[in-house]
Design a protein around this motif. Sequence first.
Motif, PDB file in Angstrom:
ATOM      1  N   VAL A 202       0.859  -1.181   0.000  1.00  0.00           N
ATOM      2  CA  VAL A 202       0.000   0.000   0.000  1.00  0.00           C
ATOM      3  C   VAL A 202       0.896   1.233   0.000  1.00  0.00           C
ATOM      4  CG1 VAL A 202      -1.764   1.313   1.236  1.00  0.00           C
ATOM      5  CG2 VAL A 202      -1.835  -1.180   1.264  1.00  0.00           C
ATOM      6  N   ARG A 203       0.723   2.071  -1.018  1.00  0.00           N
ATOM      7  CA  ARG A 203       1.489   3.326  -1.089  1.00  0.00           C
ATOM      8  C   ARG A 203       0.891   4.285  -0.072  1.00  0.00           C
ATOM      9  NH1 ARG A 203       1.218   5.148  -7.105  1.00  0.00           N
ATOM     10  NH2 ARG A 203       2.777   6.663  -6.390  1.00  0.00           N
ATOM     11  N   LEU A 204       1.319   4.120   1.157  1.00  0.00           N
ATOM     12  CA  LEU A 204       0.652   4.762   2.288  1.00  0.00           C
ATOM     13  C   LEU A 204       0.745   6.281   2.246  1.00  0.00           C
ATOM     14  CD1 LEU A 204      -0.974   3.838   4.665  1.00  0.00           C
ATOM     15  CD2 LEU A 204       1.102   3.743   6.032  1.00  0.00           C
ATOM     16  N   GLY A 205       1.916   6.806   1.886  1.00  0.00           N
ATOM     17  CA  GLY A 205       2.063   8.252   1.826  1.00  0.00           C
ATOM     18  C   GLY A 205       1.148   8.864   0.789  1.00  0.00           C
ATOM     19  N   VAL A 206       1.047   8.237  -0.364  1.00  0.00           N
ATOM     20  CA  VAL A 206       0.175   8.723  -1.429  1.00  0.00           C
ATOM     21  C   VAL A 206      -1.290   8.599  -1.014  1.00  0.00           C
ATOM     22  CG1 VAL A 206      -0.573   8.341  -3.810  1.00  0.00           C
ATOM     23  CG2 VAL A 206       1.848   8.177  -3.222  1.00  0.00           C
ATOM     24  N   PHE A 207      -1.632   7.462  -0.399  1.00  0.00           N
ATOM     25  CA  PHE A 207      -3.009   7.237   0.066  1.00  0.00           C
ATOM     26  C   PHE A 207      -3.441   8.350   1.015  1.00  0.00           C
ATOM     27  CE2 PHE A 207      -5.594   5.726   3.630  1.00  0.00           C
ATOM     28  CZ  PHE A 207      -6.729   5.264   2.976  1.00  0.00           C
ATOM     29  N   LEU A 208      -2.592   8.661   1.979  1.00  0.00           N
ATOM     30  CA  LEU A 208      -2.939   9.664   2.982  1.00  0.00           C
ATOM     31  C   LEU A 208      -3.041  11.054   2.357  1.00  0.00           C
ATOM     32  CD1 LEU A 208      -3.494   9.720   5.988  1.00  0.00           C
ATOM     33  CD2 LEU A 208      -1.073  10.164   6.381  1.00  0.00           C
ATOM     34  N   SER A 209      -2.101  11.393   1.498  1.00  0.00           N
ATOM     35  CA  SER A 209      -2.106  12.708   0.854  1.00  0.00           C
ATOM     36  C   SER A 209      -3.332  12.892  -0.026  1.00  0.00           C
ATOM     37  CB  SER A 209      -0.835  12.868   0.010  1.00  0.00           C
ATOM     38  OG  SER A 209      -0.847  14.083  -0.695  1.00  0.00           O
ATOM     39  N   ASN A 210      -3.665  11.863  -0.799  1.00  0.00           N
ATOM     40  CA  ASN A 210      -4.824  11.947  -1.694  1.00  0.00           C
ATOM     41  C   ASN A 210      -6.123  12.121  -0.934  1.00  0.00           C
ATOM     42  OD1 ASN A 210      -3.174  11.695  -3.897  1.00  0.00           O
ATOM     43  ND2 ASN A 210      -3.627   9.546  -4.276  1.00  0.00           N
ATOM     44  N   HIS A 211      -6.279  11.370   0.147  1.00  0.00           N
ATOM     45  CA  HIS A 211      -7.537  11.441   0.898  1.00  0.00           C
ATOM     46  C   HIS A 211      -7.649  12.745   1.685  1.00  0.00           C
ATOM     47  CE1 HIS A 211      -7.820   7.234  -0.218  1.00  0.00           C
ATOM     48  NE2 HIS A 211      -9.082   7.285   0.117  1.00  0.00           N
ATOM     49  N   LYS A 212      -6.530  13.293   2.103  1.00  0.00           N
ATOM     50  CA  LYS A 212      -6.582  14.582   2.796  1.00  0.00           C
ATOM     51  C   LYS A 212      -7.026  15.675   1.828  1.00  0.00           C
ATOM     52  CE  LYS A 212      -3.856  17.786   5.581  1.00  0.00           C
ATOM     53  NZ  LYS A 212      -2.540  18.061   6.214  1.00  0.00           N
ATOM     54  N   SER A 213      -6.515  15.636   0.598  1.00  0.00           N
ATOM     55  CA  SER A 213      -6.869  16.670  -0.375  1.00  0.00           C
ATOM     56  C   SER A 213      -8.299  16.499  -0.889  1.00  0.00           C
ATOM     57  CB  SER A 213      -5.890  16.644  -1.548  1.00  0.00           C
ATOM     58  OG  SER A 213      -5.980  15.426  -2.271  1.00  0.00           O
ATOM     59  N   ARG A 214      -8.857  15.298  -0.726  1.00  0.00           N
ATOM     60  CA  ARG A 214     -10.216  15.042  -1.223  1.00  0.00           C
ATOM     61  C   ARG A 214     -11.193  14.772  -0.084  1.00  0.00           C
ATOM     62  NH1 ARG A 214      -8.022  10.491  -5.461  1.00  0.00           N
ATOM     63  NH2 ARG A 214      -6.711  11.842  -6.740  1.00  0.00           N
ATOM     64  N   ARG A 215     -10.902  15.294   1.090  1.00  0.00           N
ATOM     65  CA  ARG A 215     -11.719  14.964   2.256  1.00  0.00           C
ATOM     66  C   ARG A 215     -13.200  15.313   2.077  1.00  0.00           C
ATOM     67  NH1 ARG A 215     -13.442  18.491   5.751  1.00  0.00           N
ATOM     68  NH2 ARG A 215     -13.324  16.973   7.428  1.00  0.00           N
ATOM     69  N   ASP A 216     -13.494  16.326   1.258  1.00  0.00           N
ATOM     70  CA  ASP A 216     -14.879  16.721   1.056  1.00  0.00           C
ATOM     71  C   ASP A 216     -15.656  15.688   0.242  1.00  0.00           C
ATOM     72  OD1 ASP A 216     -13.220  17.432  -1.125  1.00  0.00           O
ATOM     73  OD2 ASP A 216     -14.741  18.800  -1.886  1.00  0.00           O
ATOM     74  N   ARG A 217     -14.952  14.714  -0.361  1.00  0.00           N
ATOM     75  CA  ARG A 217     -15.617  13.688  -1.151  1.00  0.00           C
ATOM     76  C   ARG A 217     -15.698  12.359  -0.407  1.00  0.00           C
ATOM     77  NH1 ARG A 217     -12.211  13.939  -6.607  1.00  0.00           N
ATOM     78  NH2 ARG A 217     -13.514  12.122  -7.093  1.00  0.00           N
ATOM     79  N   LEU A 218     -15.173  12.314   0.841  1.00  0.00           N
ATOM     80  CA  LEU A 218     -15.206  11.089   1.623  1.00  0.00           C
ATOM     81  C   LEU A 218     -16.545  10.948   2.343  1.00  0.00           C
ATOM     82  CD1 LEU A 218     -11.651  11.157   3.248  1.00  0.00           C
ATOM     83  CD2 LEU A 218     -12.359  10.065   1.120  1.00  0.00           C
ATOM     84  N   THR A 219     -16.930   9.713   2.622  1.00  0.00           N
ATOM     85  CA  THR A 219     -18.156   9.476   3.377  1.00  0.00           C
ATOM     86  C   THR A 219     -17.908   9.759   4.849  1.00  0.00           C
ATOM     87  OG1 THR A 219     -17.666   7.147   3.836  1.00  0.00           O
ATOM     88  CG2 THR A 219     -18.795   7.648   1.752  1.00  0.00           C
ATOM     89  N   GLU A 220     -18.987   9.869   5.615  1.00  0.00           N
ATOM     90  CA  GLU A 220     -18.851  10.084   7.059  1.00  0.00           C
ATOM     91  C   GLU A 220     -18.087   8.932   7.701  1.00  0.00           C
ATOM     92  OE1 GLU A 220     -19.619  12.601   8.851  1.00  0.00           O
ATOM     93  OE2 GLU A 220     -20.695  13.794   7.360  1.00  0.00           O
ATOM     94  N   GLN A 221     -18.343   7.695   7.234  1.00  0.00           N
ATOM     95  CA  GLN A 221     -17.666   6.537   7.797  1.00  0.00           C
ATOM     96  C   GLN A 221     -16.169   6.575   7.513  1.00  0.00           C
ATOM     97  OE1 GLN A 221     -20.368   6.512   5.962  1.00  0.00           O
ATOM     98  NE2 GLN A 221     -21.968   5.247   6.891  1.00  0.00           N
ATOM     99  N   GLN A 222     -15.800   7.000   6.297  1.00  0.00           N
ATOM    100  CA  GLN A 222     -14.387   7.076   5.955  1.00  0.00           C
ATOM    101  C   GLN A 222     -13.684   8.161   6.774  1.00  0.00           C
ATOM    102  OE1 GLN A 222     -14.928   7.626   1.717  1.00  0.00           O
ATOM    103  NE2 GLN A 222     -14.337   5.514   1.275  1.00  0.00           N
ATOM    104  N   LEU A 223     -14.330   9.310   6.912  1.00  0.00           N
ATOM    105  CA  LEU A 223     -13.760  10.378   7.733  1.00  0.00           C
ATOM    106  C   LEU A 223     -13.601   9.932   9.174  1.00  0.00           C
ATOM    107  CD1 LEU A 223     -15.737  13.423   6.303  1.00  0.00           C
ATOM    108  CD2 LEU A 223     -13.274  13.064   6.120  1.00  0.00           C
ATOM    109  N   ALA A 224     -14.606   9.223   9.694  1.00  0.00           N
ATOM    110  CA  ALA A 224     -14.555   8.755  11.078  1.00  0.00           C
ATOM    111  C   ALA A 224     -13.407   7.769  11.279  1.00  0.00           C
ATOM    112  CB  ALA A 224     -15.885   8.101  11.464  1.00  0.00           C
ATOM    113  N   ALA A 225     -13.184   6.895  10.292  1.00  0.00           N
ATOM    114  CA  ALA A 225     -12.106   5.916  10.395  1.00  0.00           C
ATOM    115  C   ALA A 225     -10.749   6.606  10.457  1.00  0.00           C
ATOM    116  CB  ALA A 225     -12.160   4.955   9.207  1.00  0.00           C
ATOM    117  N   LEU A 226     -10.564   7.645   9.658  1.00  0.00           N
ATOM    118  CA  LEU A 226      -9.305   8.383   9.662  1.00  0.00           C
ATOM    119  C   LEU A 226      -9.155   9.221  10.929  1.00  0.00           C
ATOM    120  CD1 LEU A 226      -9.304   9.450   5.908  1.00  0.00           C
ATOM    121  CD2 LEU A 226      -7.690   7.871   6.989  1.00  0.00           C
ATOM    122  N   ALA A 227     -10.253   9.814  11.363  1.00  0.00           N
ATOM    123  CA  ALA A 227     -10.209  10.615  12.597  1.00  0.00           C
ATOM    124  C   ALA A 227      -9.865   9.738  13.791  1.00  0.00           C
ATOM    125  CB  ALA A 227     -11.553  11.309  12.817  1.00  0.00           C
TER     126      ALA A 227
END
Length: 235
Positions: A202-227
């Motif tokens: 898993v390209r972890l650094g890329v995964f984290l960077s991409n999801h941070k920049s697209r946080r407005d497109r994540l579901t509530e469950q996905q945001l909660a998992a990261l939080a």
Amino acid sequence: MIWDTADTAFAENLAAARAYYAEAGTLAAPRHATALDKPVGQWLTNLRRPGGLGKDPKRTARRAEQLAAIDPDWNPGGLGWTVDWQRHYTGLRVLLAAGGTLDEILPGVTYRGDDIGRWLARQVRDWTRLNTEQQHRLGEVGVKPAVRPQKTAARVSAKAGAAKGSDAFQRGVAALAQYIQREEKTVVGRGHVEELPDGTPVRLGVFLSNHKSRRDRLTEQQLAALAALGYDWAS
């Protein structure tokens, strides 16, 4: 005589949390919130992070019980949604209890600075992105999903794409949890690759960077998992 300064500080902040709850009806406080001259919002944010309640199991359990006695939903990440969602949901209930109706709570209608009308419209629109308990809680106050025209082919394609994206997200979260547990930090280098127990890279650094920049497109469950893993930007 003060035997344990950590417990004394916790008790003082807990009193501030009670005062905040008495005023707001929730412990889903924004980080800038204060009560009794205490930064209760930041304090609660810190407690929700992994290990935030302390390392001693008995102390951790005792503190969690004290917080739950004030607000059973003090840590929404454990329920599958964000602090932001919980705060807006509380605002909706308060407005309805005050005599408002769902038809009247339109974008621009606020509670304690949060636009509840805009949030409500988003819940109705994105109903299928909510988990079962979120749908149940909204249903209890009369909220229903938007009625949409049938588009069978498009719906099947969308579900397939969502399933694929969900699998990739779960792998990313699993890799993050593994990394954080081993390294005891949440900062990940852009080029870091984490290997899961089954050998999946898993390209972890890329995964984290991409999801941070697209946080407005994540579901509530996905945001909660990261939080829940300690990423404040997902709260």
